[in-house]
Scaffold this motif. Sequence first.
Motif, PDB file in Angstrom:
ATOM      1  N   ASN A   1     -11.924  -3.962 -20.431  1.00  0.00           N
ATOM      2  CA  ASN A   1     -11.182  -5.014 -21.134  1.00  0.00           C
ATOM      3  C   ASN A   1     -12.031  -5.578 -22.271  1.00  0.00           C
TER       4      ASN A   1
ATOM      5  N   ASP B   1      -5.638  -4.864 -10.899  1.00  0.00           N
ATOM      6  CA  ASP B   1      -4.774  -3.865 -11.510  1.00  0.00           C
ATOM      7  C   ASP B   1      -4.533  -2.644 -10.615  1.00  0.00           C
TER       8      ASP B   1
ATOM      9  N   ASN C   1      -7.431  -0.663 -20.569  1.00  0.00           N
ATOM     10  CA  ASN C   1      -7.832  -0.616 -19.168  1.00  0.00           C
ATOM     11  C   ASN C   1      -7.509   0.720 -18.507  1.00  0.00           C
ATOM     12  N   GLU C   2      -7.900   0.834 -17.251  1.00  0.00           N
ATOM     13  CA  GLU C   2      -7.907   2.099 -16.526  1.00  0.00           C
ATOM     14  C   GLU C   2      -6.624   2.924 -16.642  1.00  0.00           C
TER      15      GLU C   2
ATOM     16  N   ASN D   1     -11.461   4.530 -18.895  1.00  0.00           N
ATOM     17  CA  ASN D   1     -11.386   3.074 -18.929  1.00  0.00           C
ATOM     18  C   ASN D   1     -12.284   2.559 -20.049  1.00  0.00           C
TER      19      ASN D   1
ATOM     20  N   CYS E   1      -7.859  -6.384 -27.018  1.00  0.00           N
ATOM     21  CA  CYS E   1      -7.043  -5.378 -26.329  1.00  0.00           C
ATOM     22  C   CYS E   1      -5.549  -5.648 -26.513  1.00  0.00           C
TER      23      CYS E   1
ATOM     24  N   ASN F   1     -11.229  -3.319 -12.279  1.00  0.00           N
ATOM     25  CA  ASN F   1     -10.363  -4.479 -12.181  1.00  0.00           C
ATOM     26  C   ASN F   1      -9.495  -4.375 -10.928  1.00  0.00           C
TER      27      ASN F   1
END
Length: 318
Positions: free
Chosen positions: A115, A9, A91-92, A112, A119, A6
């Motif tokens: 998504n 992000d 996420n990460e 990760n 979530c 992503n």
Amino acid sequence: MARINNLFDLHKKRVAQISEDYKKLSVWYELKKPIGLKKDTVKIKTNSSFLNCKIEIDFNKNILFIKIEQNESDLNKLYKIFIVISYLLGNEITLFYLYKNFPYYDIPHYFNFGNYPFCFVNNKKLILEPKKVIENGYKLLCDRNTSFSRLVPFMLNINTISYSDVRFFAEFSLLEFLARKSLATNVIFSKEKDKKQLKEFSKEILDYINNKILEDKSEIFQNPILINKIKNILSAKQLNEKGNTKDRIVNYIEDFSSKDIQSYSEYVKDWNELRNKKGLAHGNILKSKSKREEKDELLKGQLHEFLSLIVFKEFIKN
């Protein structure tokens, strides 16, 4: 360097660290907005007798700080708690900790889950009910028979890879494994009466073929590999199996009680085709005629959603 999926992000601070004495886990995580909380700040300090540790939550607008503190030195337990937290965040995130035999540098480890539709629900529960959700996740992770323990650690690692074909291939292989290990029946007939009739039918066919082979002296019937293959295919056991990979996966999916999960069985044929004809399998990705289409990317996303849904349904049920 971590391969981040992503790009939006990249600027966010999302790191965790286990202390040198393996007694404390600290997490700093910048969340997306909105996550569904009615208030901008949440501060919680609680104890978990099950995990024998203190849990601290400090949430301010979209910045989340988590601290797990235990009296004993236990890297294994802190690592498992981090796996649970990493799944809930989605996420990460990068985890740092020292190796005993390499004590001068914190080694980064990347995670990760990718998504997924629910979530934000897990983010909210982690902030408001940290003790409950971390304990639940830890119990599931320590039970080898749960979908959580089978899927979450693997998916947290594979989804750090930026190349979507590799992620899809790995997740489809995981689905194949789950279908093979499933308790769902892979046979057409399960009643003893039916199986007995099938066995008699198989014997009649094999007897006929054996007699035919004895009568026919042509070279093709002198090949032992062919004869063994015919006998194997026409055995009662083989005839009673539902069939190939697609059949097993469909059977596995439809054995779930959840209608939401069952609905994904309609994608199995397309997933299998994408894997075999357009994906990494059998070197097909090297073919110049193998074109990428928008629907292919959607199919990859649907597979990830399906696996995520299995985990989520199990997690919220506990």
